[in-house]
Design a protein around this motif. Structure first.
Motif, short mmCIF file in Angstrom:
data_model
loop_
_atom_site.label_atom_id
_atom_site.label_comp_id
_atom_site.label_asym_id
_atom_site.label_seq_id
_atom_site.Cartn_x
_atom_site.Cartn_y
_atom_site.Cartn_z
N ILE A 1 0.74 -1.23 -0.06
CA ILE A 1 0.00 0.00 0.05
C ILE A 1 0.95 1.40 -0.09
O ILE A 1 0.32 2.22 -0.41
CB ILE A 1 -1.02 -0.04 1.23
CG1 ILE A 1 -2.11 1.11 0.88
CG2 ILE A 1 -0.22 0.09 2.51
CD1 ILE A 1 -3.09 0.95 1.99
N ASP A 2 2.01 1.08 0.29
CA ASP A 2 2.77 2.48 0.48
C ASP A 2 4.23 2.35 -0.30
O ASP A 2 5.26 3.04 0.12
CB ASP A 2 2.93 2.76 2.04
CG ASP A 2 3.88 2.00 2.87
OD1 ASP A 2 4.08 0.78 2.52
OD2 ASP A 2 4.19 2.18 3.83
N GLY A 3 4.35 1.39 -0.94
CA GLY A 3 5.65 0.93 -1.57
C GLY A 3 5.70 0.30 -2.87
O GLY A 3 4.45 0.12 -3.43
N ILE A 4 6.82 -0.51 -3.09
CA ILE A 4 6.84 -1.19 -4.18
C ILE A 4 7.62 -2.65 -3.82
O ILE A 4 8.72 -2.75 -3.41
CB ILE A 4 7.79 -0.62 -5.37
CG1 ILE A 4 7.03 0.49 -5.76
CG2 ILE A 4 7.76 -1.54 -6.43
CD1 ILE A 4 7.95 1.37 -6.88
N PRO A 5 7.00 -3.71 -3.97
CA PRO A 5 7.28 -4.99 -3.68
C PRO A 5 8.85 -5.48 -4.62
O PRO A 5 8.50 -4.88 -5.84
CB PRO A 5 6.19 -6.04 -4.10
CG PRO A 5 4.89 -5.40 -4.02
CD PRO A 5 5.45 -3.95 -4.35
N ALA A 6 9.67 -5.62 -3.96
CA ALA A 6 10.98 -5.61 -4.76
C ALA A 6 11.42 -7.06 -4.75
O ALA A 6 12.28 -7.24 -5.95
CB ALA A 6 12.11 -4.67 -4.24
N GLY B 1 6.66 -4.81 -14.50
CA GLY B 1 5.37 -5.09 -14.64
C GLY B 1 4.55 -4.67 -13.41
O GLY B 1 5.14 -3.92 -12.61
N GLY B 2 3.50 -5.25 -13.42
CA GLY B 2 2.52 -4.98 -12.19
C GLY B 2 1.47 -3.96 -12.53
O GLY B 2 1.52 -3.53 -13.60
N THR B 3 0.71 -3.49 -11.16
CA THR B 3 -0.09 -2.74 -11.38
C THR B 3 -0.36 -1.57 -10.35
O THR B 3 0.19 -2.13 -9.14
CB THR B 3 -1.49 -3.27 -11.23
OG1 THR B 3 -1.55 -4.30 -12.39
CG2 THR B 3 -2.78 -2.50 -11.51
N THR B 4 -0.33 -0.62 -10.69
CA THR B 4 -0.70 0.81 -9.70
C THR B 4 -1.96 1.16 -9.55
O THR B 4 -2.65 1.64 -10.39
CB THR B 4 0.25 1.90 -9.91
OG1 THR B 4 1.73 1.56 -9.96
CG2 THR B 4 0.13 3.06 -8.94
N ASN B 5 -2.61 1.16 -8.44
CA ASN B 5 -4.20 1.34 -8.05
C ASN B 5 -4.30 2.57 -7.65
O ASN B 5 -3.28 3.44 -7.33
CB ASN B 5 -4.58 0.31 -6.84
CG ASN B 5 -4.47 -1.09 -7.12
OD1 ASN B 5 -4.61 -1.62 -8.16
ND2 ASN B 5 -4.25 -1.92 -6.18
N PRO B 6 -5.55 3.08 -7.83
CA PRO B 6 -6.00 4.54 -7.69
C PRO B 6 -5.42 5.00 -6.33
O PRO B 6 -5.05 6.46 -6.20
CB PRO B 6 -7.25 4.51 -7.76
CG PRO B 6 -7.58 3.44 -8.84
CD PRO B 6 -6.69 2.38 -8.41
N ASP B 7 -5.40 4.27 -5.08
CA ASP B 7 -4.86 4.27 -3.82
C ASP B 7 -3.71 4.57 -3.76
O ASP B 7 -3.04 4.72 -2.64
CB ASP B 7 -5.53 3.59 -2.91
CG ASP B 7 -5.16 2.02 -3.02
OD1 ASP B 7 -4.40 1.99 -4.02
OD2 ASP B 7 -5.73 1.24 -2.12
N GLY B 8 -2.79 4.20 -4.90
CA GLY B 8 -1.42 4.32 -4.68
C GLY B 8 -0.74 3.05 -4.37
O GLY B 8 0.60 3.08 -4.47
#
Length: 195
Positions: A70-75, A96-103
């Motif tokens: 929710i507050d970063g990027i899985p690395a 890849g991956g997706t960024t949701n509207p809530d960040g």
């Protein structure tokens, strides 16, 4: 935030002091889920293998990991299994991956394990976790399943035609849960005529 204050001894005020309060947000750990599917790969098609290189043709159990932060990027992510030769799989997310509207950010991970390796255990146990860009580790998602029993291939069609001084053998077969490696033709005595 900030505030000011001063002291007084009953006669005089002190200088004005400024207090600055900095609140650093607490890192929220990523969450992880895991599932699997059976995939048939008929050519490598650029499919990246979890252990490096392209995945050769064959039947695989594809382990799917999903990490949400929710507050970063899985690395980074990891699969731990009881499958011989695939006990510990560690990789970094490369894109890849997706960024949701809530960040929040979602990343997807896949590990391809050959069906032949899965057959070495009566029950498959998988653990999946992710680590975010601040070093925070997710929960450990677990998965257990019993590999499906092998179904033998079925002959679909066959044909023999004579052309000049030789014969042409043709045929087709289908395997619901596997990858057919060879098709052989035998005579009535069990001798191999063609492969």
């Amino acid at each position: 935030d900030k505030f000011t204050y001063k002291a007084n001894d009953g006669n005089m005020d002190s200088n004005v002091a400024i207090v600055i309060v900095t609140i650093n947000p607490v890192n929220k750990l990523p969450t992880a889920t895991v599932s699997y599917s059976i995939v048939h790969i008929y050519n490598n098609g650029g499919v990246a293998g979890s252990l490096g290189g392209n995945v050769p043709p064959g039947v695989y159990y594809s382990l799917h990991g999903i990490a949400t932060d929710i507050d970063g990027i899985p690395a980074e992510y990891g699969f731990d299994t009881n499958i011989p030769g695939y006990e510990r799989i560690r990789l970094r997310f490369t894109g890849g991956g997706t960024t949701n509207p809530d960040g929040s950010t979602i990343r997807y991970a896949s590990a391809y394990v050959p069906k032949s390796a899965i057959r070495r255990v009566s029950q498959v146990n998988v653990q999946f976790f992710a680590v975010d860009d601040e070093g925070g580790r997710s929960n450990t998602a677990t998965l257990s399943f019993i590999p499906a029993a092998n179904k033998p291939p079925q002959i679909v069609s066959m044909d023999i035609r004579r052309f000049l001084w030789f014969y042409i053998f043709s045929g087709s077969a289908i395997d619901e849960d596997g990858y057919i490696k060879t098709i052989r033709w035998y005579d009535e005595h069990g001798n191999v005529l063609s492969t």
